[in-house]
Design a protein around this motif. Sequence first.
Motif, PDB file in Angstrom:
ATOM      1  N   TYR A   3       0.827  -1.201   0.000  1.00 44.10           N
ATOM      2  CA  TYR A   3       0.000   0.000   0.000  1.00 44.10           C
ATOM      3  C   TYR A   3       0.859   1.246   0.000  1.00 44.10           C
ATOM      4  O   TYR A   3       1.974   1.257   0.499  1.00 44.10           O
ATOM      5  CB  TYR A   3      -0.901   0.044   1.242  1.00 44.10           C
ATOM      6  CG  TYR A   3      -1.703  -1.207   1.430  1.00 44.10           C
ATOM      7  CD1 TYR A   3      -2.869  -1.404   0.695  1.00 44.10           C
ATOM      8  CD2 TYR A   3      -1.310  -2.194   2.319  1.00 44.10           C
ATOM      9  CE1 TYR A   3      -3.613  -2.563   0.849  1.00 44.10           C
ATOM     10  CE2 TYR A   3      -2.057  -3.352   2.483  1.00 44.10           C
ATOM     11  CZ  TYR A   3      -3.198  -3.534   1.744  1.00 44.10           C
ATOM     12  OH  TYR A   3      -3.926  -4.677   1.893  1.00 44.10           O
ATOM     13  N   TRP A   5       0.526   5.059   1.525  1.00 43.99           N
ATOM     14  CA  TRP A   5      -0.219   5.948   2.418  1.00 43.99           C
ATOM     15  C   TRP A   5       0.009   7.362   1.927  1.00 43.99           C
ATOM     16  O   TRP A   5       1.146   7.782   1.723  1.00 43.99           O
ATOM     17  CB  TRP A   5       0.301   5.818   3.851  1.00 43.99           C
ATOM     18  CG  TRP A   5      -0.280   4.652   4.571  1.00 43.99           C
ATOM     19  CD1 TRP A   5       0.244   3.401   4.643  1.00 43.99           C
ATOM     20  CD2 TRP A   5      -1.488   4.631   5.321  1.00 43.99           C
ATOM     21  NE1 TRP A   5      -0.577   2.595   5.392  1.00 43.99           N
ATOM     22  CE2 TRP A   5      -1.646   3.325   5.817  1.00 43.99           C
ATOM     23  CE3 TRP A   5      -2.458   5.586   5.609  1.00 43.99           C
ATOM     24  CZ2 TRP A   5      -2.728   2.952   6.596  1.00 43.99           C
ATOM     25  CZ3 TRP A   5      -3.537   5.215   6.383  1.00 43.99           C
ATOM     26  CH2 TRP A   5      -3.663   3.908   6.871  1.00 43.99           C
ATOM     27  N   ARG A   7      -0.858  11.475   2.668  1.00 47.07           N
ATOM     28  CA  ARG A   7      -1.345  12.472   3.629  1.00 47.07           C
ATOM     29  C   ARG A   7      -1.527  13.783   2.883  1.00 47.07           C
ATOM     30  O   ARG A   7      -0.644  14.241   2.164  1.00 47.07           O
ATOM     31  CB  ARG A   7      -0.353  12.675   4.764  1.00 47.07           C
ATOM     32  CG  ARG A   7      -0.879  13.662   5.776  1.00 47.07           C
ATOM     33  CD  ARG A   7       0.051  13.808   6.933  1.00 47.07           C
ATOM     34  NE  ARG A   7      -0.561  14.650   7.941  1.00 47.07           N
ATOM     35  CZ  ARG A   7       0.091  15.166   8.955  1.00 47.07           C
ATOM     36  NH1 ARG A   7       1.373  14.909   9.109  1.00 47.07           N
ATOM     37  NH2 ARG A   7      -0.540  15.923   9.811  1.00 47.07           N
ATOM     38  N   THR A  14     -10.633  12.656   4.162  1.00 45.99           N
ATOM     39  CA  THR A  14     -10.693  11.634   3.119  1.00 45.99           C
ATOM     40  C   THR A  14     -11.995  10.838   3.137  1.00 45.99           C
ATOM     41  O   THR A  14     -12.336  10.224   2.129  1.00 45.99           O
ATOM     42  CB  THR A  14      -9.482  10.686   3.207  1.00 45.99           C
ATOM     43  OG1 THR A  14      -9.458  10.048   4.484  1.00 45.99           O
ATOM     44  CG2 THR A  14      -8.190  11.451   2.973  1.00 45.99           C
ATOM     45  N   TYR A  28     -10.453   3.939  -2.353  1.00 48.52           N
ATOM     46  CA  TYR A  28      -9.362   3.820  -1.394  1.00 48.52           C
ATOM     47  C   TYR A  28      -9.964   3.593  -0.028  1.00 48.52           C
ATOM     48  O   TYR A  28     -11.182   3.654   0.151  1.00 48.52           O
ATOM     49  CB  TYR A  28      -8.489   5.071  -1.395  1.00 48.52           C
ATOM     50  CG  TYR A  28      -9.244   6.342  -1.079  1.00 48.52           C
ATOM     51  CD1 TYR A  28      -9.536   6.687   0.238  1.00 48.52           C
ATOM     52  CD2 TYR A  28      -9.694   7.174  -2.082  1.00 48.52           C
ATOM     53  CE1 TYR A  28     -10.252   7.841   0.536  1.00 48.52           C
ATOM     54  CE2 TYR A  28     -10.399   8.332  -1.800  1.00 48.52           C
ATOM     55  CZ  TYR A  28     -10.670   8.660  -0.491  1.00 48.52           C
ATOM     56  OH  TYR A  28     -11.383   9.793  -0.192  1.00 48.52           O
ATOM     57  N   GLY A  31      -8.103   6.962   6.001  1.00 47.02           N
ATOM     58  CA  GLY A  31      -7.197   6.706   7.108  1.00 47.02           C
ATOM     59  C   GLY A  31      -7.881   6.375   8.411  1.00 47.02           C
ATOM     60  O   GLY A  31      -7.364   5.583   9.212  1.00 47.02           O
ATOM     61  N   SER A  35      -7.647   3.842  12.462  1.00 40.32           N
ATOM     62  CA  SER A  35      -7.331   4.644  13.642  1.00 40.32           C
ATOM     63  C   SER A  35      -8.475   4.607  14.646  1.00 40.32           C
ATOM     64  O   SER A  35      -9.593   4.983  14.315  1.00 40.32           O
ATOM     65  CB  SER A  35      -7.079   6.097  13.225  1.00 40.32           C
ATOM     66  OG  SER A  35      -7.018   6.949  14.341  1.00 40.32           O
ATOM     67  N   PHE A  40      -6.543  10.219  11.736  1.00 41.67           N
ATOM     68  CA  PHE A  40      -6.000  10.061  10.391  1.00 41.67           C
ATOM     69  C   PHE A  40      -6.975  10.546   9.314  1.00 41.67           C
ATOM     70  O   PHE A  40      -7.034   9.985   8.221  1.00 41.67           O
ATOM     71  CB  PHE A  40      -5.632   8.608  10.130  1.00 41.67           C
ATOM     72  CG  PHE A  40      -4.541   8.076  11.011  1.00 41.67           C
ATOM     73  CD1 PHE A  40      -3.455   8.842  11.359  1.00 41.67           C
ATOM     74  CD2 PHE A  40      -4.614   6.795  11.505  1.00 41.67           C
ATOM     75  CE1 PHE A  40      -2.450   8.352  12.169  1.00 41.67           C
ATOM     76  CE2 PHE A  40      -3.620   6.276  12.317  1.00 41.67           C
ATOM     77  CZ  PHE A  40      -2.534   7.064  12.651  1.00 41.67           C
ATOM     78  N   PHE A  43      -5.452  11.244   5.852  1.00 39.47           N
ATOM     79  CA  PHE A  43      -4.690  10.156   5.244  1.00 39.47           C
ATOM     80  C   PHE A  43      -5.620   9.250   4.446  1.00 39.47           C
ATOM     81  O   PHE A  43      -6.796   9.125   4.761  1.00 39.47           O
ATOM     82  CB  PHE A  43      -4.031   9.276   6.320  1.00 39.47           C
ATOM     83  CG  PHE A  43      -2.855   9.894   7.008  1.00 39.47           C
ATOM     84  CD1 PHE A  43      -1.570   9.603   6.610  1.00 39.47           C
ATOM     85  CD2 PHE A  43      -3.045  10.753   8.082  1.00 39.47           C
ATOM     86  CE1 PHE A  43      -0.488  10.147   7.274  1.00 39.47           C
ATOM     87  CE2 PHE A  43      -1.972  11.311   8.742  1.00 39.47           C
ATOM     88  CZ  PHE A  43      -0.686  11.007   8.336  1.00 39.47           C
ATOM     89  N   LEU A  44      -5.038   8.582   3.449  1.00 42.98           N
ATOM     90  CA  LEU A  44      -5.749   7.503   2.775  1.00 42.98           C
ATOM     91  C   LEU A  44      -4.748   6.430   2.391  1.00 42.98           C
ATOM     92  O   LEU A  44      -3.545   6.669   2.317  1.00 42.98           O
ATOM     93  CB  LEU A  44      -6.542   7.998   1.570  1.00 42.98           C
ATOM     94  CG  LEU A  44      -5.827   8.640   0.386  1.00 42.98           C
ATOM     95  CD1 LEU A  44      -5.209   7.609  -0.539  1.00 42.98           C
ATOM     96  CD2 LEU A  44      -6.825   9.478  -0.384  1.00 42.98           C
ATOM     97  N   ARG A  45      -5.259   5.229   2.175  1.00 47.32           N
ATOM     98  CA  ARG A  45      -4.412   4.094   1.819  1.00 47.32           C
ATOM     99  C   ARG A  45      -4.830   3.571   0.453  1.00 47.32           C
ATOM    100  O   ARG A  45      -5.999   3.279   0.208  1.00 47.32           O
ATOM    101  CB  ARG A  45      -4.549   2.991   2.860  1.00 47.32           C
ATOM    102  CG  ARG A  45      -3.563   1.863   2.651  1.00 47.32           C
ATOM    103  CD  ARG A  45      -3.733   0.808   3.711  1.00 47.32           C
ATOM    104  NE  ARG A  45      -4.796  -0.106   3.284  1.00 47.32           N
ATOM    105  CZ  ARG A  45      -5.032  -1.280   3.856  1.00 47.32           C
ATOM    106  NH1 ARG A  45      -4.323  -1.663   4.901  1.00 47.32           N
ATOM    107  NH2 ARG A  45      -5.997  -2.048   3.413  1.00 47.32           N
ATOM    108  N   THR A  47      -3.912   0.679  -2.611  1.00 51.02           N
ATOM    109  CA  THR A  47      -3.193  -0.536  -2.972  1.00 51.02           C
ATOM    110  C   THR A  47      -2.593  -0.354  -4.364  1.00 51.02           C
ATOM    111  O   THR A  47      -3.168   0.342  -5.203  1.00 51.02           O
ATOM    112  CB  THR A  47      -4.099  -1.777  -2.930  1.00 51.02           C
ATOM    113  OG1 THR A  47      -3.289  -2.931  -3.136  1.00 51.02           O
ATOM    114  CG2 THR A  47      -5.192  -1.724  -3.962  1.00 51.02           C
TER     115      THR A  47
END
Length: 73
Positions: A3, A5, A7, A14, A28, A31, A35, A40, A43-45, A47
């Motif tokens: 992944y 991450w 920010r 997000t 996505y 974040g 948490s 977060f 943030f996003l994650r 792949t």
Amino acid sequence: GYYFWLRFPGRLDTVELLPLAEERGVSYRPGNAFSESGRFTDFLRLTYTLYETDELEEGIRRLADAVASFRNS
């Protein structure tokens, strides 16, 4: 991991951005899904293991468009 991450500066939420991204064919995990404290939000994650380079580039373009639209609204 498999992944990236990201920010976002300026405290972009997000969770609120996700519908705009999905309208553009991008998804996505926000974040805050990772948490307990809710710290977060900016943030996003993403792949990257399931996609080819050209698909990743197009996805990032679409995500950037969603971010720009979100910030301008």
